[in-house]
Scaffold this active site. Structure first.
Site, PDB file in Angstrom:
ATOM      1  N   ASP A 126      -1.839  11.661 -20.621  1.00  0.00           N
ATOM      2  CA  ASP A 126      -3.074  11.138 -20.039  1.00  0.00           C
ATOM      3  C   ASP A 126      -2.858   9.670 -19.675  1.00  0.00           C
ATOM      4  OD1 ASP A 126      -6.034  10.635 -19.666  1.00  0.00           O
ATOM      5  OD2 ASP A 126      -6.117  12.652 -20.477  1.00  0.00           O
ATOM      6  N   HIS A 201     -10.111   7.346 -20.165  1.00  0.00           N
ATOM      7  CA  HIS A 201      -9.934   8.798 -20.086  1.00  0.00           C
ATOM      8  C   HIS A 201      -8.995   9.312 -21.173  1.00  0.00           C
ATOM      9  CE1 HIS A 201      -8.730  12.700 -18.318  1.00  0.00           C
ATOM     10  NE2 HIS A 201      -9.823  12.634 -17.593  1.00  0.00           N
ATOM     11  N   SER A 545     -11.622  17.858 -17.671  1.00  0.00           N
ATOM     12  CA  SER A 545     -10.799  17.018 -18.550  1.00  0.00           C
ATOM     13  C   SER A 545     -11.355  16.982 -19.960  1.00  0.00           C
ATOM     14  CB  SER A 545     -10.742  15.583 -18.008  1.00  0.00           C
ATOM     15  OG  SER A 545      -9.878  15.471 -16.922  1.00  0.00           O
TER      16      SER A 545
END
Length: 754
Positions: A126, A201, A545
């Site tokens: 990520d 994220h 996600s």
């Protein structure tokens, strides 16, 4: 790493996959990672000698066991697919979503039996990690046991050193060669050249999968307060930063994840010794297997019995849009929780309109003048955008001190609120466009706000037109649990059919992916917009996600309980125990209220407790996947494997679902199940076929007398007389189930009737 004009080679001991083709066209650059090729500047300027280089690469690497694969680089890149959830799926309390058998272990026993995922290692590819987050504390955790043979490292870089790894984050690496080859040197103001997360994220997905239990956590404004936790809170995390800020673009536009960096990250995760790999990354368009470098890396992982869990993508609701369709991957769609953030709008006529928001600011408890944005714009604003609240469009003389109704359409939702605030407005009512229907987007606006459906926005506009002095107020948002119906499918979740191979039904499963609260980077803001300077430790985010790490965390628990299970067994257990109904005991629906299909949710909404005790599993090996690839004419992904002259049909891969892309006549499908439930059991076949389709199994009863026993069966599918509800030139959906009275082992099917 050796930089040459435009290939990627990855290495993992005992694996030798090589692809060298004389049909390859000369590319502009070459990247070879982790090979044993000599480092020589001679190669850096030999663009004219492409074919010579290609020949030498093939000659030098074909016999090297360390080389996994060699592929031509293409312009295609990858991108990131942007507290209540574990309770909602029944993991942490008695009230979650549940149906059917309760499994041989109670709800309170699953985490304990799995030791909270202790010593299972989840590798997360990520945008990095914010190691200071309480979700990544190692307090009370024991050292990594020597039996794990962990080989990972803590790679130092900007604002990140070895002390940032601990007994929770046991490894951290970053991969930037591919990104810098494409975009140049990482800008220090846009990202950290290290495993540290400047985006949010990566921290969010890692903590969703395996974050520690952190009490008294809330989002901006105090919403969703409670204990934040990952699915496997004592699992270890290995961080592989492969996604980077796009130069000169807003972070809200997403990150860039180059395939060379992804492949190198997967390669190292395999060699380091992870058990699960979680990848909330996808492509904007479906990619053929032979060009899908994420899928190629995941195939390498499957050989080592490492499950790779991926997001389906955020390109819905259009059909045929999903990412990561390979059958050795677990592909996850996104659905809702039973939690809402209600912020009612009270009109001056006494009518209450229910909206939603996560805006932290609050109005005084009084009524304010109400105006429609289209009636409060400067004269030169184009007629077709007057109600959109685009930057610079609102006239402060007509907006100051008022609540403004803005409509969705052009422009960012958050920018609309910012425009209202610039013009002196005190509040925002964000109305859906007709295309958005009932789908409400909860955003952390910069002023008091509430989002309403298209129908409700129409009612508010009718009220404004009906009176000379329209008034309204917006109540502060309240966190509401047990919201119904839930789950429903997110409109953004990418859908099947799997256009890369129509015989494989994708996605596999759905999990919570809307307004998920998890750890965040303190170098980012809640919105990731350049003008937002707010800092939070935990933040809401939505997307497949967010759904992906839910399944990764559940898979880690299953791995802890069943360490001998294959990756196919874990996927099968999660799929065949999934739920297809909501908390109203109705079939799962989409955002606008239509009945959803397996092209949206796969086998259904995952239920970790039941998956730990599934009864039967559909197993498959690495060689089974290679045979499947042979059936598609793809025989170069493992040079050590020789395809048979007559490989089995791709529909006969032992998968917990099936799809038939064109039912012209009778199709027979074979499957094998393995008993992991009761020693002595008898399973009966039942089916709810798609309209216009006849489905039967032979045999229709399966007998088992010991654990581990396998039984095979065939399913015959044929068209029947078309009834009034059967559609031609369309897919129909159904399910077949094996049950012994306690276990219900359900599989979805999709059949196209020409």
């Amino acid at each position: 790493m050796l930089n040459l004009p435009f290939f990627t080679a990855t290495s993992t001991a005992s694996m030798a996959l090589l692809q060298c083709s004389p049909q390859m066209k000369p590319p502009s650059s070459l990247v070879i990672s982790n090979t044993l090729l000599p480092h020589s500047p001679f190669f850096s300027f030999l663009s004219w000698g492409y074919y010579i280089i290609l020949f030498l690469v093939c000659l030098l690497t074909t016999e090297m066991e360390e080389v996994v694969s060699v592929f031509p680089t293409r312009s295609r890149n990858y991108s990131l697919q942007t507290t209540r959830s574990w309770e909602f799926v029944g993991l942490n309390e008695e009230e979650g979503l549940s149906s059917g058998h309760e499994s041989n272990m109670g709800r309170e026993d699953l985490l304990a039996k799995a030791s909270y995922g202790k010593d299972v290692i989840i590798g997360v590819l990520d945008s990095g990690v914010w190691p200071e987050s309480a979700s990544f504390s190692d307090e009370g955790m024991e050292p990594i046991p020597e039996s794990k043979s962990w080989k990972g490292i803590c790679q130092e870089g900007v604002a990140f050193n070895s002390s940032h790894c601990n007994r929770k984050i046991i490894g951290a690496r970053y991969y930037v060669k591919g990104f810098e080859h494409e975009k140049g040197t990482v800008n220090a103001t846009e990202d950290y050249l290290s495993p540290r997360d400047m985006d949010g994220h990566g921290s969010h997905t890692a903590s969703t999968a395996a974050g520690r239990q952190v009490p008294d956590v809330a989002a901006l404004g105090g919403l969703a307060r409670g204990t934040a936790s990952g699915g496997a809170p004592l699992a270890r995390l290995a961080i592989y930063k492969v996604c980077w800020a796009i130069p000169n673009q807003s972070k809200a536009d997403g990150n860039l994840c180059m395939f060379e960096d992804i492949l190198a990250g997967i390669d190292d995760a395999i060699a380091d010794g992870v058990d699960i790999i979680s990848i909330s990354i996808g492509t904007s368009d479906p990619v053929p297997y032979e060009e899908d470098y994420l899928a190629v890396g995941a195939l390498h992982a499957a050989k080592r019995n490492i499950l790779v869990v991926c997001s389906a993508g955020n390109n819905g609701p259009a059909p045929g849009t999903l990412s990561n369709p390979a059958p050795w991957l677990m592909t996850v769609g996104a659905s809702s929780l039973d939690r809402a953030f209600l912020a009612p709008v009270m009109l001056g006529n006494g009518r209450e309109i229910m909206g939603q928001t996560v805006a932290p600011d609050k109005l005084e408890n009084e009524m304010y003048p109400l105006v429609y944005a289209g009636d409060a714009v400067f004269p030169d604003v184009p007629q077709n955008s007057t109600g959109q609240c685009l930057p610079g469009s609102l006239n402060p003389d007509m907006v100051k001190g008022k609540i403004v109704v803005c409509m969705r359409g052009a422009g960012r939702r958050l920018d609309k609120g910012l425009e209202v605030k610039r013009a002196g407005g005190v509040g925002l009512i964000l109305g859906n466009a007709e295309a958005n229907g009932n789908r409400l987007s909860c955003d952390p606006h910069f002023l008091p706000a509430s989002a309403v459906s298209y129908n409700d926005a129409t009612k508010i506009l009718e009220y404004i037109r009906s009176t000379e002095n329209p008034m309204a107020t917006i109540s502060p948002a309240q966190t509401v649990m047990h919201y119904k119906p839930a789950p429903f499918m997110a409109g953004f979740t990418s859908q099947g059919p799997n256009v890369i191979d129509l015989n494989i039904l994708k996605p596999d499963i759905t999990a919570p992916g809307i307004q998920i609260l998890a750890a965040w980077s303190e170098a980012s803001s809640p919105t990731k917009l350049e003008y937002d300077h707010r800092i939070v430790k935990y933040n809401f985010d939505s997307g497949t996600s967010m759904a992906c790490p839910h399944v990764s965390g559940a898979a880690a628990l299953l791995k802890a309980i069943h360490p001998d299970w294959s990756v196919a067994a874990i996927r099968s257990a999660l799929m065949t125990t999934a739920r297809i109904t909501n908390n109203l005991d109705q079939l799962i629906r989409d955002e606008v209220g239509n009945t959803a299909t397996p092209f949206q949710y796969g086998a259904g909404h995952f239920q970790p407790i039941k998956a730990a005790d599934p009864g039967l599993i559909y197993d498959a090996s690495y060689d089974d996947y290679l045979l499947y690839l042979c059936s598609l004419g793809l025989n170069k992904l493992d040079s050590t494997f020789k395809c048979p002259e007559d490989p089995p049909s791709p529909v006969n891969l032992n998968y917990p679902s099936f799809a038939i892309p064109n039912l012209n006549g009778t199709v027979t499908i074979t499957r094998t199940v393995t008993n992991v439930g009761s020693s002595n059991s008898k399973y009966y076949f039942s089916v709810k076929p798609p309209p216009g389709v006849h489905v039967k199994a032979s045999p229709s009863i399966l007998f088992f007398d010991h654990i581990g026993q396998k039984q095979s069966f065939s399913i015959t599918v044929s068209p029947k007389d078309f009834g009034p509800i059967a559609k031609r030139s369309a897919y129909g959906f159904g399910f077949y189930t094996w049950t012994d009275g306690f276990y219900r082992v359900r599989s979805p099917m999709a059949v196209y009737l020409p």
